[in-house]
Design a protein around this motif. Structure first.
Motif: not given
Ligand SMILES: Cc1ncc(COP(=O)(O)O)c(C=O)c1O
Length: 395
Positions: A69-73, A95-101, A167-172, A191-193, A196-198, A328-330
């Motif tokens: 359902g999501s990259g976070t999951d 330096n990452t989006f909060i979802a990683t942590a 690997e957090d390849a959400a942006q890769a 991976f996240s889809f 706005a991802k690639n 990305h990210y303040p």
């Molecule tokens: C680096 C990174 N990790 C994880 C996520 C989480 O992915 P999702 O938004 O699909 O849950 C994102 C999405 O923005 C991301 O950029």
């Protein structure tokens, strides 16, 4: 009349991205399948999902893909399937989006933050080694902005310390290091889809990529209420969640996947154009710094990130000239309010970068002249910001 500030702004407005252009290109190719699925009524899982999972596994150079359902999951369920939980620590870059942590916290474990390289803004073997403790079970390597870090160095540290790589390849999507694709290095890759991802869906979606069949089975079960393959609909082997890929999203993702390489090449060409023009300005004491690309990396430019002094002023000037930008990210991840209590040491490179990073427009349908306009405008904005700060010093 000042052509620069009114007519030009109207004529050359540059959005940050253009999801509609990508959808418009793909839609004629998927319309029939999409409508057929819509009328058929089988919306969750099914042949379209299985087909996309196979295509994505082949693309990444791995054996199994589980659509989610999501990259976070994807991150959370990967950690759980690897047995990471309470009492364990997982290293994540600051330096990452909060979802990683957040995924680490949701798995019941504790994130340990690692600083990043001042050149690439990615985790390094040294910053990983500094963050590891006897309780560390895994590291989440984030391919931020579309670039993979030095995977050989990171893998050597992980192997020496006996910790798993996720690997957090959400942006890769399609990024490579040393000729190998993102998704083929770790025990699992996530991976996240997100649209706005690639490679983006028409809503939230994600996937896990792995060559370990037992992990794929476990994650598929966790994502489907703990059901396992071959068991009846109301047999549950474990407590899971509901995080499945929808058939309509899979149809779109398969359709877009056919364009991904061409779109990535366009992103790379746009980035070269940015680099050519901004490289010169970088040298002229404007306070501009480009983010480096490592020689072995194939950067897929999910984002084109530069660093500037007086960012708010620069952004305001770009906005005045009709150019949308992002940050990305303040705030570095370890400074986010729910995670602050976990941070025992300063992470100076990530902290400084958070005050300076600026993401410029980047999308496959961007025109060359739009890049040129952004570069010219950025020069004007940097000069204006520098002049403001000189005036402020004199006063
Ligand atoms: C680096 C990174 N990790 C994880 C996520 C989480 O992915 P999702 O938004 O699909 O849950 C994102 C999405 O923005 C991301 O950029």
């Amino acid at each position: 009349m000042n052509l620069d500030s009114s007519v030009t702004r109207e004529m050359t407005r540059v959005p940050f991205t253009d999801l509609g252009a990508m959808a418009g290109e793909v839609w004629p190719e998927i319309e029939q399948d999409y409508l057929a699925c819509l009328l058929d009524g089988a919306y969750i899982g099914g042949p379209a999902v299985t087909a996309f999972e196979r295509e994505w596994a082949a693309y990444c150079g791995a054996d199994h893909v589980v659509g989610l359902g999501s990259g976070t999951d994807a991150l959370w369920l990967s950690l759980t399937a690897l047995g990471v939980g309470p009492g364990d620590e997982v290293v994540v870059p600051a330096n990452t989006f909060i979802a990683t942590a957040a995924a680490v916290v949701r798995a019941g474990a504790t994130p340990r933050f690692a600083d990043v390289s001042g050149d690439t803004l990615l985790m390094t073997a040294d910053t990983l080694a500094e963050a590891i403790t006897p309780r560390t079970r895994a590291v989440i390597v984030v391919h931020l902005y579309g670039q993979m870090p030095n995977m050989a160095g990171l893998a050597a540290v992980a192997q020496q310390k006996g910790i798993a790589i996720i690997e957090d390849a959400a942006q890769a999507h399609g990024a490579e290091w040393g000729g190998r694709r993102a998704g083929s290095f770790g025990a699992v890759a996530c991976f996240s889809f997100y649209p706005a991802k690639n490679l983006g869906a028409f809503g939230d979606a994600g996937a896990v990529v792995t060559s370990r069949p037992e992990l794929a089975d476990e994650i598929r079960s966790l994502a489907n209420h703990g059901r396992s393959h071959g068991r009846s609909h109301y047999d549950h082997d474990r407590i899971g969640t509901n995080s499945r890929l929808d058939a309509l999203q899979a149809i779109l993702l398969s359709g877009k996947l056919a364009h991904l390489d061409e779109w990535t090449e366009r992103r790379i060409a746009l980035a070269s154009r940015y680099r050519e023009q901004l490289g010169e300005r970088e040298l002229t004491r404007t306070g501009l710094k480009l983010t480096a690309t490592a020689p072995l990396a194939r950067h897929v430019y999910h984002l084109f990130v530069v660093r500037v002094a007086r960012r708010d002023r620069v952004r305001a000037e770009l906005a005045r000239r009709g150019i949308q930008t992002g940050v990305h990210y303040p705030l570095p991840c370890h400074k986010q309010p729910p995670l602050r209590r976990l941070t025992e040491r300063p992470l100076p490179v990530a902290e400084r970068a958070a005050a300076e990073v600026l993401s410029l427009p980047m999308f496959p349908h961007m025109a060359d002249r739009q890049v040129d306009y952004v570069c010219e405008s950025l020069s004007v904005a940097l000069r204006a910001a520098a002049a403001d700060s000189e005036t402020a010093h004199v006063q």
